[in-house]
Scaffold this motif. Structure first.
Motif, PDB file in Angstrom:
ATOM      1  N   SER A  59      11.228  11.067  11.524  1.00  0.00           N
ATOM      2  CA  SER A  59       9.854  10.854  11.974  1.00  0.00           C
ATOM      3  C   SER A  59       9.808  10.858  13.502  1.00  0.00           C
ATOM      4  O   SER A  59      10.845  10.824  14.177  1.00  0.00           O
ATOM      5  CB  SER A  59       9.330   9.510  11.453  1.00  0.00           C
ATOM      6  N   GLU A  88       0.849  -1.189   0.000  1.00  0.00           N
ATOM      7  CA  GLU A  88       0.000   0.000   0.000  1.00  0.00           C
ATOM      8  C   GLU A  88       0.887   1.242   0.000  1.00  0.00           C
ATOM      9  O   GLU A  88       1.503   1.566   1.028  1.00  0.00           O
ATOM     10  CB  GLU A  88      -0.904  -0.009   1.229  1.00  0.00           C
ATOM     11  N   THR A  93       2.114   4.568   0.795  1.00  0.00           N
ATOM     12  CA  THR A  93       1.727   5.482   1.869  1.00  0.00           C
ATOM     13  C   THR A  93       2.625   6.706   1.806  1.00  0.00           C
ATOM     14  O   THR A  93       3.850   6.584   1.828  1.00  0.00           O
ATOM     15  CB  THR A  93       1.848   4.801   3.242  1.00  0.00           C
ATOM     16  N   VAL A  94       2.012   7.884   1.705  1.00  0.00           N
ATOM     17  CA  VAL A  94       2.741   9.129   1.474  1.00  0.00           C
ATOM     18  C   VAL A  94       2.947   9.871   2.792  1.00  0.00           C
ATOM     19  O   VAL A  94       1.979  10.148   3.520  1.00  0.00           O
ATOM     20  CB  VAL A  94       1.987  10.020   0.471  1.00  0.00           C
ATOM     21  N   TYR A  95       4.213  10.187   3.080  1.00  0.00           N
ATOM     22  CA  TYR A  95       4.586  10.934   4.278  1.00  0.00           C
ATOM     23  C   TYR A  95       5.135  12.299   3.840  1.00  0.00           C
ATOM     24  O   TYR A  95       6.178  12.356   3.171  1.00  0.00           O
ATOM     25  CB  TYR A  95       5.656  10.194   5.076  1.00  0.00           C
ATOM     26  N   PRO A  96       4.491  13.405   4.195  1.00  0.00           N
ATOM     27  CA  PRO A  96       5.024  14.721   3.841  1.00  0.00           C
ATOM     28  C   PRO A  96       6.345  14.991   4.567  1.00  0.00           C
ATOM     29  O   PRO A  96       6.552  14.556   5.698  1.00  0.00           O
ATOM     30  CB  PRO A  96       3.930  15.686   4.309  1.00  0.00           C
ATOM     31  N   THR A 123       7.322   8.256  -0.066  1.00  0.00           N
ATOM     32  CA  THR A 123       6.285   7.252  -0.270  1.00  0.00           C
ATOM     33  C   THR A 123       6.867   5.877   0.019  1.00  0.00           C
ATOM     34  O   THR A 123       7.853   5.467  -0.605  1.00  0.00           O
ATOM     35  CB  THR A 123       5.740   7.288  -1.714  1.00  0.00           C
ATOM     36  N   THR A 171       7.844  14.738  -0.561  1.00  0.00           N
ATOM     37  CA  THR A 171       7.248  13.625   0.186  1.00  0.00           C
ATOM     38  C   THR A 171       8.117  12.377   0.116  1.00  0.00           C
ATOM     39  O   THR A 171       8.941  12.212  -0.780  1.00  0.00           O
ATOM     40  CB  THR A 171       5.863  13.261  -0.377  1.00  0.00           C
ATOM     41  N   GLU A 196       6.471  13.831   8.444  1.00  0.00           N
ATOM     42  CA  GLU A 196       5.180  14.022   9.093  1.00  0.00           C
ATOM     43  C   GLU A 196       4.273  12.811   8.885  1.00  0.00           C
ATOM     44  O   GLU A 196       4.535  11.943   8.051  1.00  0.00           O
ATOM     45  CB  GLU A 196       4.497  15.281   8.545  1.00  0.00           C
ATOM     46  N   ARG A 197       3.196  12.769   9.630  1.00  0.00           N
ATOM     47  CA  ARG A 197       2.199  11.709   9.485  1.00  0.00           C
ATOM     48  C   ARG A 197       1.507  11.823   8.126  1.00  0.00           C
ATOM     49  O   ARG A 197       1.353  12.932   7.596  1.00  0.00           O
ATOM     50  CB  ARG A 197       1.147  11.801  10.578  1.00  0.00           C
ATOM     51  N   PRO A 198       1.056  10.703   7.548  1.00  0.00           N
ATOM     52  CA  PRO A 198       0.301  10.779   6.296  1.00  0.00           C
ATOM     53  C   PRO A 198      -0.890  11.727   6.435  1.00  0.00           C
ATOM     54  O   PRO A 198      -1.620  11.683   7.422  1.00  0.00           O
ATOM     55  CB  PRO A 198      -0.148   9.341   6.068  1.00  0.00           C
ATOM     56  N   GLY A 199      -1.049  12.606   5.463  1.00  0.00           N
ATOM     57  CA  GLY A 199      -2.160  13.545   5.475  1.00  0.00           C
ATOM     58  C   GLY A 199      -1.920  14.815   6.253  1.00  0.00           C
ATOM     59  O   GLY A 199      -2.764  15.720   6.237  1.00  0.00           O
TER      60      GLY A 199
END
Length: 338
Positions: free
Chosen positions: A72, A9, A11-14, A191, A189, A21-24
């Motif tokens: 993180s 899956e 998953t994008v982390y800024p 991913t 980002t 940062e947390r996804p979103g």
């Protein structure tokens, strides 16, 4: 069942102000800069390690000071990923030629950092390796750096670290001038191909003990020696990484065949001068039995210049003490955007 893993899956982390940062999460727009010493990459290990020598990447803390680092928060649960991590960057360069290197590491609770994967991109190849497009200094580009495929479980309590640098020596030859990259956090980002828990995990077989072939019936004729070291000259600033892998001479008793090989690698560079990059490689191979003795010696030297690399090499072959073949090479290799 197939590759890439169909169940991973993305998953994008800024990337924020020094943080993954947390996804979103919403990220405050910032512009961060990085201009690395040419020695960043000395803890990368060999480009193609075999695991027989100290050739794996070392503690990445020694690279962090010359890199732009994003960490993180400590993980609240283990994290597994399977595939190729991706780092998307919105950046600009102050030079027309530039390299961007990205490493992904696990930072353990004691602060030590283990590299999990890395990726390099010559920014003049940002739209493909078949055409070279110089950068326009100050212009903003969006690029994607694909890191090497990997499978990893990051432990609870550890942190993820993305480190961005403008050099990665001696894995990659440096740009002809020191470079400063400016990176926009609100558009950059990480991913990860996150691997979710699966029903099949409960039935996965454990790894069995490693198996190797039995040792040869052999006699050591000359002992080998090995070392891998990094030395800095405090007067000039030059940093030299030196690796010797000398297998000595070994005789296979059943066939009376004696063989040996050695490779000596020397990588040198000054932190503030990409044109000081210098590599010397020396190979020696030897084979003998009663009435027969041959050996070869190959030496290669490569240096960096503003518009080209200079490669010189020699090859000598001996039968007994007589040199029966000798050849020399010297050629210029255009940088072509490197």
């Amino acid at each position: 069942p197939s590759w890439p893993a169909p169940f991973s899956e993305p998953t994008v982390y800024p990337l924020g102000n020094g943080r993954i940062e947390r996804p979103g999460a919403k990220v405050t727009p910032r512009t961060l800069t990085v201009s690395s010493p040419q020695t960043v990459g000395m803890a990368a290990g060999k480009w193609c390690p075999y695991g027989l020598d100290p050739d794996q990447p070392g503690d990445q803390r020694q690279e962090a000071g010359g890199s732009l680092v994003f960490d993180s928060a400590p993980l609240r649960a283990p994290l597994e990923f399977l595939g190729a991590p991706l780092v998307d960057l919105e950046l600009s360069s102050d030079k027309s030629t530039a390299l961007v290197a990205v490493t992904l590491s696990e930072v353990l609770p004691d602060g030590s950092a283990t590299r999990l994967s890395y990726g390099l991109l010559n920014l003049t190849h940002r739209n493909g390796h078949e055409k070279v497009e110089p950068l326009v200094p100050g212009e903003t580009y969006r690029v994607r750096v694909k890191l090497n495929d990997c499978a990893q479980r990051v432990s609870k309590g550890s942190r993820l670290r993305v480190a961005i640098s403008t050099s990665y020596w001696p894995i990659a030859w440096p740009s002809p001038e020191p470079v400063t990259l400016s990176i926009k956090t609100d558009a950059s980002t990480l991913t990860l191909p996150v691997r979710p828990k699966r029903e099949e995990d409960r039935t996965l077989a454990r790894f069995e003990p490693a198996e190797t072939a039995p040792d040869l019936d052999a006699t050591e004729v000359r002992p080998g020696r090995k070392y891998a070291r990094v030395v800095q000259d405090l007067a000039t600033g030059k940093v030299v990484q030196e690796r010797l892998n000398d297998d000595g001479l070994t005789r296979i008793n059943a066939t009376d065949w004696t063989y040996g090989a050695s490779i000596h690698r020397v990588y040198a560079i000054k932190p503030d001068d990409p044109l000081s990059a210098d590599i010397k490689l020396s190979w020696r191979k030897e084979f003998q039995r009663e009435g027969f003795h041959v050996r070869v010696a190959a030496d290669t030297h490569m240096t960096a210049h503003p518009d080209h690399f200079l490669l010189t090499a020699t090859l000598d072959a001996f039968e007994g003490e007589a040199r029966v073949f000798s050849r020399e090479w010297s050629c210029k290799l255009p940088r072509d955007g490197v």
